[in-house]
Design an enzyme around this catalytic site. Structure first.
Site, PDB file in Angstrom:
ATOM      1  N   ARG A  55       1.152  -1.188   0.189  1.00  0.00           N
ATOM      2  CA  ARG A  55       0.004  -0.052   0.073  1.00  0.00           C
ATOM      3  C   ARG A  55       0.716   1.163  -0.098  1.00  0.00           C
ATOM      4  NH1 ARG A  55      -3.047   3.202   4.639  1.00  0.00           N
ATOM      5  NH2 ARG A  55      -3.947   4.600   3.532  1.00  0.00           N
ATOM      6  N   ASN A  98      -7.620   2.049  10.088  1.00  0.00           N
ATOM      7  CA  ASN A  98      -6.302   2.322  10.594  1.00  0.00           C
ATOM      8  C   ASN A  98      -6.637   2.320  12.103  1.00  0.00           C
ATOM      9  OD1 ASN A  98      -5.630   2.826   7.816  1.00  0.00           O
ATOM     10  ND2 ASN A  98      -4.976   4.664   8.344  1.00  0.00           N
ATOM     11  N   TYR A 107      -4.323   2.024  16.100  1.00  0.00           N
ATOM     12  CA  TYR A 107      -3.208   2.203  16.700  1.00  0.00           C
ATOM     13  C   TYR A 107      -3.498   2.064  17.963  1.00  0.00           C
ATOM     14  CZ  TYR A 107      -0.842   3.718  12.513  1.00  0.00           C
ATOM     15  OH  TYR A 107      -0.405   3.778  10.959  1.00  0.00           O
ATOM     16  N   GLU A 149      -3.900   0.141   8.192  1.00  0.00           N
ATOM     17  CA  GLU A 149      -2.612   0.444   8.847  1.00  0.00           C
ATOM     18  C   GLU A 149      -2.828  -0.059  10.357  1.00  0.00           C
ATOM     19  OE1 GLU A 149      -1.901   4.697   9.370  1.00  0.00           O
ATOM     20  OE2 GLU A 149      -1.998   4.779   7.085  1.00  0.00           O
ATOM     21  N   GLU A 204      -7.571   8.351   6.429  1.00  0.00           N
ATOM     22  CA  GLU A 204      -7.622   9.085   7.726  1.00  0.00           C
ATOM     23  C   GLU A 204      -8.211  10.322   7.384  1.00  0.00           C
ATOM     24  OE1 GLU A 204      -4.120   8.739  10.044  1.00  0.00           O
ATOM     25  OE2 GLU A 204      -4.229   6.652  10.304  1.00  0.00           O
ATOM     26  N   HIS A 228      -3.289  10.998   0.654  1.00  0.00           N
ATOM     27  CA  HIS A 228      -2.582  10.831   1.887  1.00  0.00           C
ATOM     28  C   HIS A 228      -1.956  12.090   2.367  1.00  0.00           C
ATOM     29  CE1 HIS A 228      -1.072   7.200   4.584  1.00  0.00           C
ATOM     30  NE2 HIS A 228      -0.748   8.415   5.146  1.00  0.00           N
TER      31      HIS A 228
HETATM   32  C1  JJW Z   1      -1.368  13.293  16.191  1.00  0.00           C
HETATM   33  C2  JJW Z   1      -3.914  14.028  18.674  1.00  0.00           C
HETATM   34  C3  JJW Z   1      -3.976  16.552  21.026  1.00  0.00           C
HETATM   35  C4  JJW Z   1      -0.008   8.114  10.513  1.00  0.00           C
HETATM   36  C5  JJW Z   1      -2.868  13.131  16.848  1.00  0.00           C
HETATM   37  C6  JJW Z   1      -3.586  12.115  16.525  1.00  0.00           C
HETATM   38  C7  JJW Z   1      -3.701  14.916  19.762  1.00  0.00           C
HETATM   39  C8  JJW Z   1      -4.966  17.800  21.128  1.00  0.00           C
HETATM   40  C9  JJW Z   1       0.069   7.877  11.947  1.00  0.00           C
HETATM   41  N1  JJW Z   1      -1.214   7.274  10.124  1.00  0.00           N
HETATM   42  O1  JJW Z   1       2.165   8.146   9.713  1.00  0.00           O
HETATM   43  C10 JJW Z   1      -1.436  12.168  15.138  1.00  0.00           C
HETATM   44  N2  JJW Z   1      -0.952   8.692  12.674  1.00  0.00           N
HETATM   45  O2  JJW Z   1       0.706   8.515   7.618  1.00  0.00           O
HETATM   46  C11 JJW Z   1      -1.133   7.747   8.741  1.00  0.00           C
HETATM   47  N3  JJW Z   1      -2.171   8.532  12.642  1.00  0.00           N
HETATM   48  O3  JJW Z   1      -2.971  14.073  17.765  1.00  0.00           O
HETATM   49  C12 JJW Z   1       0.275   7.333   8.510  1.00  0.00           C
HETATM   50  N4  JJW Z   1      -2.833   9.325  13.607  1.00  0.00           N
HETATM   51  O4  JJW Z   1      -4.320  15.722  19.973  1.00  0.00           O
HETATM   52  C13 JJW Z   1       0.971   7.328   9.893  1.00  0.00           C
HETATM   53  C14 JJW Z   1      -3.369  11.307  15.559  1.00  0.00           C
HETATM   54  C15 JJW Z   1      -2.224  11.231  15.016  1.00  0.00           C
HETATM   55  C16 JJW Z   1      -2.015  10.045  13.825  1.00  0.00           C
HETATM   56  C17 JJW Z   1      -0.745   9.833  13.287  1.00  0.00           C
END
Ligand code: JJW
Length: 448
Positions: free
Chosen positions: A78, A295, A297, A354, A167, A122
């Site tokens: 991907r 996705n 995590y 993901e 996302e 993306h």
């Molecule tokens: C930051 C939330 C505070 C990526 C975030 C929330 C905190 C006010 C990883 N997914 O690199 C980052 N990723 O490109 C796509 N997914 O802040 C791929 N989500 O708020 C990976 C979510 C993420 C985040 C990062």
């Protein structure tokens, strides 16, 4: 005692990356800046002042990367297309050199027996489109449609799996309301507008995909977490549901039910943000799709809190375990969100587009001992297998990420790869998790 976790023969395995995070060659062969070039080069937005000018240099090293994929034994790769590399002005003429890069990558994958899965968006919107309002402007949905059509025409004969938007919660609210990602705005109305336009752009692309790639499959890839009520109280349960609605129902109800969740529409209105729907929008957005990408995590427990922000919720990690990016580990939440989505939206096929973990291990004596990443993957793949056994129609699992790469606002400090990248020399070193994943992909089972 060891237990064996066994997967169906039909499950597809993969690894993922994204254009701005790995390609580099930011100024090469006619590529123009995206909103992430602009954002990363403005002081204070990205840790250590990092940016994607060189990234992993995959633009020049894609053949080596494909060999890593081949040795890994995965079915799918991907990756995403940089819109401003293939259409430098955002709309209009294709850039033959940009198109050639992806065409060569696709050929290299197919020659090595790996199926490409393309993500169209993306997060790297051409900066020229941002100057005209970006995703806050409805016109960008038509620009995206034209870009998508051009890519279906170029690659639809060789590529059968497509994802429109990655996302959408991050690309809308995280980027335009929380201000953490490009373009870095802090305006709830902007977040609502962008979210709607991303979904509309998705629907428009799906409509044309049916004519242009009739034997292909298309979906989108929302990101979800899971909040488990801290107590069985109605207040905690409602707080968790409200909060999850922002990522889940807001981005899934329009696609699968043709409606927005009323409760959240009202909540946004109380904060002076209005959902601007035009006649027919929801029909376009709710075009049938072939699969949902998910996705996942992280997750936590959630407790009602009167002054707990927009959703009156306080997140309480299950325990002390966190990955190196600070995200709590909650493998059980992965099982819960999968079964919840299955109950809510029915038998839509699901690809895990993901899942993976940030651990910042370095190379020592030519190896990278990232046992923590292996443990994370084991825990989450155990949840996945439970969800499959519970009847959730899961078609594939794609690990994030093939390579350590530019982790957005966190820069290069945060490593998600199963392959280590030295960001000065661009040397790749396979981590222990690479070898563990290879074994799992080959066997279709692992022991824990
Ligand atoms: C930051 C939330 C505070 C990526 C975030 C929330 C905190 C006010 C990883 N997914 O690199 C980052 N990723 O490109 C796509 N997914 O802040 C791929 N989500 O708020 C990976 C979510 C993420 C985040 C990062």
């Amino acid at each position: 005692m060891t237990i064996t976790i066994q997967f169906p023969d039909t499950l597809k395995w993969g690894a993922a990356t994204a254009s701005y995070q790995i390609e580099g060659a930011a100024h090469k062969d006619g590529r123009t800046p995206s909103i992430w070039d602009t954002f990363a080069h403005a002081p204070g937005n990205v840790k250590n002042g990092d940016h994607g000018d060189e990234a992993c240099d995959s633009y020049h090293r894609y053949k080596e990367d494909v060999q890593h994929l081949k040795d890994l034994g995965v079915d799918l790769y991907r990756f995403s297309i940089s819109w401003s590399r293939v259409i430098p002005q955002g709309t209009g003429d294709l850039n033959p050199k940009g198109v050639a890069y992806y065409s060569n990558l696709i050929d290299e994958l197919l020659e090595n027996g790996i199926e490409p899965m393309i993500t169209l968006y993306h997060w790297d919107l051409p900066q020229v489109l941002q100057e005209n309002g970006g995703w806050e402007s409805r016109a960008t949905t038509d620009a995206f449609h034209d870009y998508a059509v051009a890519m279906f025409n170029e690659f639809g004969d060789r590529v059968k799996k497509w994802i429109t938007i990655n996302e959408p919660w991050c690309a809308s609210f995280l980027s335009n309301y929380l201000g953490i990602h490009a373009p870095g705005k802090t305006d709830l109305q902007a977040g609502v507008d962008v979210a709607h336009h991303l979904l509309l752009a998705h629907g428009k692309a799906v409509q044309s995909f049916r004519e242009l790639v009739p034997d292909g499959e298309i979906g989108y890839a929302p990101n979800v977490g899971w909040l488990q009520p801290y107590t069985p109280s109605e207040a905690d349960k409602k707080a968790c549901e409200r909060s999850m609605m922002w990522q889940k129902e807001w981005f899934m109800d329009p696609v699968f039910k043709g409606s927005y969740p009323e409760e959240l529409v009202h909540l946004f209105e109380e904060h002076q943000a209005v959902l601007k729907l035009e006649e027919g929008d929801l029909d376009v957005i709710s075009q049938p799709i072939d699969f949902m990408g998910l996705n996942y995590y992280t997750g936590s427990l959630g407790r009602y809190k009167e002054d707990g922000g927009l959703f009156q919720v306080e997140e309480i990690p299950l325990d002390e375990r966190r990955t190196d990016i600070g995200w709590p580990i909650y493998a059980d939440g992965f099982y819960r969100v999968l079964t919840n989505i299955h109950e809510t939206y029915g038998d839509v096929p699901i690809y895990i587009t993901e899942n993976g973990a940030c651990y910042n291990h370095e190379v020592e004596n030519g190896t990278v001992n990232d046992q923590e990443r292996i443990d994370y993957l084991k825990q989450h793949l155990t949840s996945l297998q439970r969800a499959i056994q519970a009847g959730v129609p899961i078609k594939g699992y794609i690990v994030w990420s093939l390579l350590d790469n530019f982790e957005w606002a966190e820069g290069y400090e945060k490593r998600f790869g199963i392959i280590h990248v030295n960001f000065r020399t661009f040397e790749r070193t396979r981590k222990d998790s690479y070898y563990w994943y290879k074994q799992t992909v080959t066997n279709k089972w692992f022991e824990r």
